[in-house]
Design a protein around this motif. Structure first.
Motif, PDB file in Angstrom:
ATOM      1  N   ASP A   1       1.134  -1.302   0.058  1.00 35.81           N
ATOM      2  CA  ASP A   1      -0.086  -0.097  -0.080  1.00 35.81           C
ATOM      3  C   ASP A   1       0.692   1.027   0.071  1.00 35.81           C
ATOM      4  OD1 ASP A   1      -2.571  -1.251   0.324  1.00 35.81           O
ATOM      5  OD2 ASP A   1      -2.074  -1.111   2.110  1.00 35.81           O
TER       6      ASP A   1
ATOM      7  N   GLY B   1     -13.621 -11.375 -15.318  1.00 37.33           N
ATOM      8  CA  GLY B   1     -14.233 -10.401 -14.388  1.00 37.33           C
ATOM      9  C   GLY B   1     -13.459  -9.257 -13.761  1.00 37.33           C
ATOM     10  N   GLY B   2     -12.578  -8.556 -14.613  1.00 32.64           N
ATOM     11  CA  GLY B   2     -12.022  -7.408 -14.295  1.00 32.64           C
ATOM     12  C   GLY B   2     -10.564  -7.761 -13.754  1.00 32.64           C
ATOM     13  N   THR B   3      -9.833  -9.052 -13.649  1.00 37.88           N
ATOM     14  CA  THR B   3      -9.189  -9.857 -12.746  1.00 37.88           C
ATOM     15  C   THR B   3      -7.620  -9.485 -14.733  1.00 37.88           C
ATOM     16  OG1 THR B   3      -9.836 -10.570 -11.015  1.00 37.88           O
ATOM     17  CG2 THR B   3      -7.718 -11.109 -12.646  1.00 37.88           C
TER      18      THR B   3
ATOM     19  N   ARG C   1      -6.500 -15.756  -9.410  1.00 33.74           N
ATOM     20  CA  ARG C   1      -6.745 -14.713  -9.334  1.00 33.74           C
ATOM     21  C   ARG C   1      -5.031 -13.959  -8.909  1.00 33.74           C
ATOM     22  NH1 ARG C   1     -12.027 -13.000  -6.700  1.00 33.74           N
ATOM     23  NH2 ARG C   1     -10.341 -12.574  -4.361  1.00 33.74           N
TER      24      ARG C   1
ATOM     25  N   MET D   1      -4.556  -7.614  -9.908  1.00 32.57           N
ATOM     26  CA  MET D   1      -5.452  -7.919  -8.047  1.00 32.57           C
ATOM     27  C   MET D   1      -4.769  -8.338  -7.822  1.00 32.57           C
ATOM     28  SD  MET D   1      -8.473  -6.507  -8.399  1.00 32.57           S
ATOM     29  CE  MET D   1      -8.870  -4.868  -9.527  1.00 32.57           C
TER      30      MET D   1
ATOM     31  N   GLU E   1      -5.679  -7.124  -0.022  1.00 31.42           N
ATOM     32  CA  GLU E   1      -6.760  -8.059   0.107  1.00 31.42           C
ATOM     33  C   GLU E   1      -6.988  -9.514  -0.401  1.00 31.42           C
ATOM     34  OE1 GLU E   1      -7.024  -5.314  -1.324  1.00 31.42           O
ATOM     35  OE2 GLU E   1      -8.531  -4.153  -0.036  1.00 31.42           O
ATOM     36  N   ARG E   2      -5.530  -9.904  -1.256  1.00 26.29           N
ATOM     37  CA  ARG E   2      -5.367 -10.852  -1.715  1.00 26.29           C
ATOM     38  C   ARG E   2      -4.446 -12.096  -0.296  1.00 26.29           C
ATOM     39  NH1 ARG E   2      -8.094  -9.508  -5.349  1.00 26.29           N
ATOM     40  NH2 ARG E   2      -9.563  -9.392  -4.255  1.00 26.29           N
TER      41      ARG E   2
ATOM     42  N   ILE F   1     -10.238   1.367 -10.461  1.00 26.50           N
ATOM     43  CA  ILE F   1     -10.934   0.676 -10.899  1.00 26.50           C
ATOM     44  C   ILE F   1     -12.670   1.407 -10.367  1.00 26.50           C
ATOM     45  CG2 ILE F   1     -12.457  -0.956 -12.060  1.00 26.50           C
ATOM     46  CD1 ILE F   1     -10.492  -2.510 -12.009  1.00 26.50           C
TER      47      ILE F   1
ATOM     48  N   TYR G   1     -16.414   3.166 -10.741  1.00 29.72           N
ATOM     49  CA  TYR G   1     -17.576   3.694 -12.448  1.00 29.72           C
ATOM     50  C   TYR G   1     -18.555   4.714 -11.128  1.00 29.72           C
ATOM     51  CZ  TYR G   1     -16.609  -0.185 -14.644  1.00 29.72           C
ATOM     52  OH  TYR G   1     -15.981  -1.084 -14.999  1.00 29.72           O
TER      53      TYR G   1
ATOM     54  N   ASP H   1     -15.422  -7.867  -6.116  1.00 26.87           N
ATOM     55  CA  ASP H   1     -14.031  -7.281  -5.613  1.00 26.87           C
ATOM     56  C   ASP H   1     -13.623  -8.466  -6.646  1.00 26.87           C
ATOM     57  OD1 ASP H   1     -13.791 -10.768  -5.580  1.00 26.87           O
ATOM     58  OD2 ASP H   1     -13.269 -10.782  -3.576  1.00 26.87           O
ATOM     59  N   GLY H   2     -11.872  -8.662  -7.369  1.00 27.67           N
ATOM     60  CA  GLY H   2     -10.929  -8.607  -8.029  1.00 27.67           C
ATOM     61  C   GLY H   2     -11.809  -8.076  -9.577  1.00 27.67           C
ATOM     62  N   GLY H   3     -11.942  -6.631  -9.912  1.00 28.39           N
ATOM     63  CA  GLY H   3     -12.359  -6.227 -10.343  1.00 28.39           C
ATOM     64  C   GLY H   3     -13.972  -5.830 -10.636  1.00 28.39           C
ATOM     65  N   THR H   4     -14.528  -6.708  -9.920  1.00 31.30           N
ATOM     66  CA  THR H   4     -15.568  -6.757 -10.266  1.00 31.30           C
ATOM     67  C   THR H   4     -16.634  -5.912  -9.709  1.00 31.30           C
ATOM     68  OG1 THR H   4     -15.718  -9.096 -11.287  1.00 31.30           O
ATOM     69  CG2 THR H   4     -17.761  -8.166 -10.475  1.00 31.30           C
TER      70      THR H   4
ATOM     71  N   ALA I   1     -13.605  -0.431  -7.084  1.00 34.36           N
ATOM     72  CA  ALA I   1     -12.821  -1.813  -6.962  1.00 34.36           C
ATOM     73  C   ALA I   1     -13.048  -1.588  -5.376  1.00 34.36           C
ATOM     74  CB  ALA I   1     -11.785  -2.181  -7.693  1.00 34.36           C
ATOM     75  N   VAL I   2     -13.121  -2.618  -4.314  1.00 32.52           N
ATOM     76  CA  VAL I   2     -12.781  -2.964  -2.942  1.00 32.52           C
ATOM     77  C   VAL I   2     -11.630  -2.437  -2.943  1.00 32.52           C
ATOM     78  CG1 VAL I   2     -13.246  -5.735  -2.758  1.00 32.52           C
ATOM     79  CG2 VAL I   2     -13.840  -3.454  -0.997  1.00 32.52           C
ATOM     80  N   GLU I   3     -10.755  -3.513  -3.363  1.00 28.00           N
ATOM     81  CA  GLU I   3      -9.114  -2.888  -3.092  1.00 28.00           C
ATOM     82  C   GLU I   3      -8.867  -1.787  -3.601  1.00 28.00           C
ATOM     83  OE1 GLU I   3     -11.264  -5.655  -5.663  1.00 28.00           O
ATOM     84  OE2 GLU I   3     -10.579  -7.268  -5.318  1.00 28.00           O
ATOM     85  N   HIS I   4      -9.288  -1.133  -4.255  1.00 24.58           N
ATOM     86  CA  HIS I   4      -8.453   0.287  -4.642  1.00 24.58           C
ATOM     87  C   HIS I   4      -9.232   0.829  -3.299  1.00 24.58           C
ATOM     88  CE1 HIS I   4      -7.642  -1.090  -8.864  1.00 24.58           C
ATOM     89  NE2 HIS I   4      -6.832  -1.680  -8.226  1.00 24.58           N
TER      90      HIS I   4
ATOM     91  N   GLY J   1      -9.790   0.017  -1.065  1.00 24.99           N
ATOM     92  CA  GLY J   1      -8.829  -0.304   0.718  1.00 24.99           C
ATOM     93  C   GLY J   1      -7.578   0.112   0.558  1.00 24.99           C
ATOM     94  N   ARG J   2      -6.880  -0.044  -0.630  1.00 20.06           N
ATOM     95  CA  ARG J   2      -5.094   0.791  -0.695  1.00 20.06           C
ATOM     96  C   ARG J   2      -5.598   2.474   0.132  1.00 20.06           C
ATOM     97  NH1 ARG J   2      -0.754   1.599  -5.053  1.00 20.06           N
ATOM     98  NH2 ARG J   2       0.693   2.680  -3.739  1.00 20.06           N
TER      99      ARG J   2
END
Lengths: 552, 552
Positions: A61, A236-238, A488, A494, A498-499, B121, B123, B235-238, B261-264, B266-267
Motif C-alpha cells: 500500500d 471478471g476484471g482480473t 487470481r 488484483m 486484500e489477497r 477501477i 464507475y 471484488d477482483g475487478g467486479t 473496486a473494493v481493493e482500490h 481499501g488501499r
C-alpha cells in the motif's frame, strides 16, 4: 515467483515419499534435536506480536508496484533496509548489480467511443512506450499463427489500434478460486516423479513462439500502429499483465502494448467480426528511467557468535509486476522473511552462525538479483557457448562450464526462500538432497498442529533458491497452500493487499523463524549435494573474506 | 431484475410442495393436453436454428448498456421493434410513458497520483453529475452511522475527494461463483413458506437509511466536495454500481458519485488510516438528456385466430444498469422471449389467441415500464395517501384503493416473464395460484429431460410479472438456475456477453415457446386468483377496444 522458468520439470526426477513418523527413528539416530523452549517463544512472538501484515501493507500500500529497475522498487529497497536497521539488525545495506532501464506507467485510459461509450479495463505491458496523448483510432483485429500470416495485413494497419491474438474462451467459474492442499494432494506432492526423457517445455516450440513474437513486434512497429492490445488470461476484471518491451537498453522498439480484460476485448472482437466499425481512444503515459542501470538487493544480518563466519541465509524477492501491487508475488514472502528475522531479533537470540536476510529484485526477469548476488559472493558459470542455444533464454540453455566457486561458498549452511504466494507452509521441498530429510523431519514436528508436515524429495523451481542450488549451496523453497495464487493473483492487477491471508503469513513466519534458528544453532552445517564434476574450487588457502560489492 | 423490491418476502406465505408425478393423475382428470408434435417442432427450431445468442449480442455488444431514459435504451427499443418486424410479427411499435431524465457516462478516469501512480477501477453512479474536467485533490475518509455523524467533518471537505462509508471485508473466494439448483435446493424452492408476522424489510430501518442518505447527499453538496466514492460489493475487478442521483428532474442535486473496486478503495483507506496523504485525480464526464421525459416499451404481436381478442403476453425488461452491458439483467430475458416468439413465427403457428411480446424499460427504477403499460391497458390503483407512508418507496407502501379495471384486463389469459439471469428454466412459480398447478405440471412434462420439472406455490418478486399480478392478471416468472447471478453479474460492470450461457438460453427459449403456445391454444383462459374486494370492474357493456397509447 517468476514464470519464465517452468516449475513442473523441476519436480520430475527420483521417487520417494517420506512418511513423517516412519522416519523419526532414523532422524533420532542422527541426533537432530529442536529447542522446544525456543519454539514456544517464537510461536508466542509470531502469534501475539506479529507485524507481518503491517510490513506487507507498508510495502504494497505504502510503496505499491515494484517493477525491477523502477523508482518504486528502489524505494522498497530503501524502506526495507531502514526497517532492518530499526529492528536492530546489523549491516543493513543495498548491493547493486547491472540491470537495465526502469519503467513506470503514470496514466492509462482506454475506452470505446463508437458505437458506444465504454470504459475498458486494460494495462500497458512493462517496458513498452506510451502513446502521444489521447488518440482516437479504429480498432482492427489481427490473428497470426506464424510470421507469414502478417503479410495479409501489411499496409493496412497504420494509425489503427490492433486487437492481436486469440480470444480466450470464457467459462463460468465452476470451481472456487481459493484452495488449500488436502491430504491427498500433499501425499501427491510427497511422491517423487522420475525425470521424463523429453523436456516438458520444448526448445523448438519456444523458438517458434519467440520468432512469432519477434515478427509481430517488428511488423507492428513498421506498420506504425497506435497500439497493440491482447486479451488477458483471467476474467471478471482480473487482468494478468507482464512485459512486451525489454528492460535492456538497445533492444528493438515495440509498439505501445496493453493487455485488456477478456470481456472488453471480446466485445470489440465480436463487433469487428460482424463487420462493424469500432473506434477506441487510447491514452497511455509511460516513463523510462535510463540514468542508472543499477538495481539493488536489500541485505541485512543478525550477527553470529562462535560460528559467525558461517551463514544461514533467508530471502524473498521484493520486485513485482506492475498492474497490481505485488502482494502475493511477493510482498508476502518479503513480509514473512522479514517477520521471521524480526521475531528472532525481538527474542534477542544470539545465533551461533550469522543470519543474513536478502530481499532480491530482478526475480521476475529471471532471478537476476539473486544470481548477481550469488555470482558476486559464492560462484558462477560462464554463459553456454553452444551455438544451437544462442537464441534460447537462459533457463533453456545447458549451464556453461566450468562452475567456479569463491571461498565464501563453503560458508553458507543453507538458504531458505519464500515465494509461493500467501499460503501457509505445509512442508518443504528437499530439492533432491536426501541427507536433509531427517533434519527437516525433526524441525517440522513442532508445527504439525499448524499444518506443516510434508517433506518431498521433489525439486521446485521458479524462484531464487535456484541461484544457490546452482552453485552447490543447499537452497530450499517451502511447500505453501495455493490460496488464490494461480487463479487470481500471480502477475495480475488484483495481486493486492486484500489477497493476503493474515493467519497464513503469521504461520509461515513462525515456521521459517524456527528453521532459521535451527540452522543457525546446529553443530554441523547442512549436508550438501555433491558438487558437479566441473566445479573449480578456490585454493584451500583463500580467505573467505567478504567479496567487495557496490553498496548503498 | 431490479433490487429495490425485496424478493424474499414474496416467497413467504402458504405451504405446499407439489410432487410432480403424484399430481399427474389429478392433472389428467382436468384433461390438460400438450401437443407433443408441436413440442418436437419447437425443440428442433430452438436447438437447431437458434438465434438467441445473436440476438443477445446485438443488444449487449451492438448497443451496450441500456439505462432507462438513455439514448442507448431508445436504440434498443428501436432495434427490437425492427427485429420483430423483420421476423414477420405484426404491429411492432413503441409505447411511451413519462419517465424522466436520460443519463450517460462518456468518460471516466480515476487514479492515484500520490504516494504512487495507480489506475483505479471505478464507475460513476447513474444520474450523478460529472466533474469539471480532471481534478487532482486530496482523499479524505468519511464514515457516518447517522446524520449527526457528519458534524465532525463540517467545513473540512471542500475541494476534497471523499471516500465514504465502510470498507467491506474481503475474503478469498472459497466457493465457486457458478451454481445450479440441485435436487435438494429445488425441493426447498418447492416448499411454500408461510408469510411471517414481521416484514423482513423493516420500514423503520428503510426510513433511517433514507434519512442518512439524504443527509449525506445534502452535506456533500454543501461542503462542495470534488467527488464521493464508496467501496463496491464484489471484488477482483467486479464492481456493482447503481444510481445515486435521481432520474426525476427537480430532485435535489448530489455530488459526483462513484463506486470503486473494493481493493482500490481499501488501499486508499489504509493509507489514510495510517495518517498518510493520498492525492487522487478524478475526471468524470456525464451527460443528462432532458429534452423529452418519455421512455418506451417495445411491443409486437403474432395475431390470433378464433380467439384473437384474447391475449397471451410474454415479456422481459430491456433496460439495464450502466457499468456493464446488462447481459444477464436482462438482455438474457429479452433474447429468450424474442427467441420464443421467433421460434413460433418460424414454425408458422397460427395461434388461437393473440401472442403479444413486450420489452419493458424502467424496470430497474421500480417496474415503471410494465406498470405504465398495465395502467394504460388493464387497470390501476391510486397512490396510497396514508401520511405514515409518504416517504416510503412504492414497494413498501400499502396499495392505494380502489383497484379500477379496464375492459381489456379480462382478455389477458396469462403473462410470462423472464428476468432471473442466464440460467435455464428449472420450473415455475405459481404465484399462489393453485388452479394453474395441474396445467403447468402437464406443460412441463416434455421438458423434464431438460431439467425443467419444479412447480412451487411460492411467489417470487423483483420483476415485471408483479405489475400484472397486481391487477388480477395471472403473471408468472420462471425458476431459473442462478449461474453467477448474485455472485458476479446482477448490476455489476461484469454483466456482459461472456456471462451468457448459450445452452441455458436455448433451453429457456424452447420451454417458454411451448408455454406461450399452450396458453394461446388452450380452450379456456388460464384460471385466475380472486380479485381484491375493492376492485371496480368496467361496465359489462364496455367494449374491450384497444386503449389509445403513445406510439412510435
Amino acid at each position: 515467483m517468476h514464470s519464465h522458468v517452468p516449475r513442473v520439470p523441476y519436480r520430475i526426477s527420483l521417487f520417494v515419499f517420506l512418511a513423517l513418523f516412519s522416519c523419526s527413528a532414523y532422524a533420532q539416530q542422527r541426533g537432530e534435536t529442536v529447542d522446544l523452549g525456543m519454539v514456544t517463544q517464537i510461536r508466542q512472538e509470531g502469534f501475539r506480536n506479529s507485524q507481518v501484515m503491517q510490513t506487507a501493507s507498508a510495502i504494497v500500500d505504502g510503496i505499491g508496484e515494484r517493477l525491477s529497475g523502477s523508482p518504486n522498487v528502489k524505494k522498497a529497497n530503501e524502506w526495507t533496509r531502514d526497517q532492518f536497521t530499526k529492528w536492530g539488525l546489523q549491516n543493513a545495506h543495498l548491493e547493486g548489480y547491472k540491470f537495465g532501464r526502469g519503467w513506470q506507467n503514470e496514466f492509462t485510459s482506454v475506452r470505446m467511443v463508437s458505437p458506444d461509450f465504454m470504459e475498458l479495463i486494460a494495462y500497458p505491458k512493462a517496458w513498452t512506450p506510451g502513446t502521444s496523448g489521447a488518440i482516437k483510432a479504429p480498432a482492427v483485429r489481427v490473428v497470426a499463427k506464424s510470421p507469414a500470416d502478417f503479410e495479409k495485413y501489411r499496409g493496412k494497419l497504420s494509425g489503427k489500434i490492433v486487437l492481436y491474438g486469440d480470444m480466450p474462451e470464457v467459462k463460468p467459474q465452476a470451481e472456487a478460486a481459493m484452495s488449500r492442499y488436502d491430504e491427498k494432494k500433499l501425499a501427491d506432492i510427497g511422491h517423487y516423479e522420475i525425470p521424463s526423457e523429453k523436456p516438458r517445455f520444448s526448445p523448438e516450440e519456444f523458438k517458434n513462439r519467440l520468432a512469432l513474437r519477434k515478427a509481430a513486434d517488428e511488423f507492428f512497429v513498421k506498420e506504425n500502429v497506435v497500439a497493440v492490445i491482447d486479451a488477458s488470461r483471467g476474467d471478471g476484471g482480473t487482468v494478468f499483465v507482464q512485459s512486451a518491451g525489454s528492460y535492456k537498453e538497445g533492444e528493438p522498439e515495440v509498439a505501445p502494448s496493453l493487455s485488456m480484460a477478456v470481456e472488453h476485448f471480446g466485445r470489440i472482437a465480436r463487433l469487428l467480426e460482424r463487420g462493424g466499425n469500432v473506434e477506441l481512444e487510447v491514452n497511455v503515459q509511460n516513463k523510462f528511467y535510463t540514468d542508472d542501470p543499477t538495481a539493488y538487493d536489500t541485505v541485512a544480518e543478525i550477527p553470529g557468535s562462535d560460528k559467525k563466519d558461517e551463514l544461514v541465509m533467508v530471502g524473498a524477492h521484493l520486485d513485482s509486476w506492475h498492474a497490481g501491487t505485488g502482494a502475493t508475488d511477493n510482498a508476502a514472502g518479503c513480509a514473512v522473511t522479514m517477520e521471521a528475522v524480526r521475531i528472532l531479533q525481538a527474542l534477542g537470540v544470539k545465533p551461533r552462525r550469522t543470519i543474513r536476510i536478502a530481499l532480491w529484485t530482478g526475480e521476475e526477469e529471471g532471478l537476476l538479483g539473486s544470481r548477481a548476488y550469488v555470482e558476486q559472493h559464492f560462484g558462477s558459470r560462464p554463459e553456454s557457448t553452444d551455438p544451437k542455444e544462442k537464441d534460447l533464454p537462459s533457463f533453456l540453455r545447458k549451464p556453461g562450464t566450468p562452475l567456479t566457486l569463491k571461498p565464501e561458498q563453503k560458508q553458507v549452511s543453507a538458504y531458505f526462500n519464500i515465494d509461493n504466494g500467501s499460503g501457509k507452509v505445509r512442508g518443504i521441498y528437499l530439492q533432491e538432497n536426501a541427507a536433509v530429510a531427517p533434519i527437516f523431519t525433526e524441525w517440522l514436528k513442532p508445527f504439525h498442529d499448524l499444518g506443516a508436515d510434508t517433506i518431498t524429495y521433489r525439486n521446485t523451481g521458479g524462484t531464487d533458491h535456484l541461484s544457490f542450488d546452482a552453485v552447490g549451496i543447499p537452497g530450499f523453497q517451502f511447500i505453501q497452500d495455493p490460496i488464490e495464487y494461480e487463479t487470481r493473483t500471480h502477475h495480475s492487477n488484483m495481486d493486492v493487499y486484500e489477497r493476503l491471508q493474515r493467519d497464513d503469513l503469521m504461520q509461515a513466519s513462525v515456521v521459517l523463524a524456527s528453521f532459521i534458528y535451527n540452522a543457525a544453532m546446529r553443530d554441523d552445517m547442512m549436508p550438501r549435494k555433491p558438487l558437479p564434476k566441473d566445479a573449480v574450487l578456490p585454493p584451500a588457502s583463500a580467505a573467505p573474506a567478504k567479496t567487495p560489492a557496490k553498496k548503498k
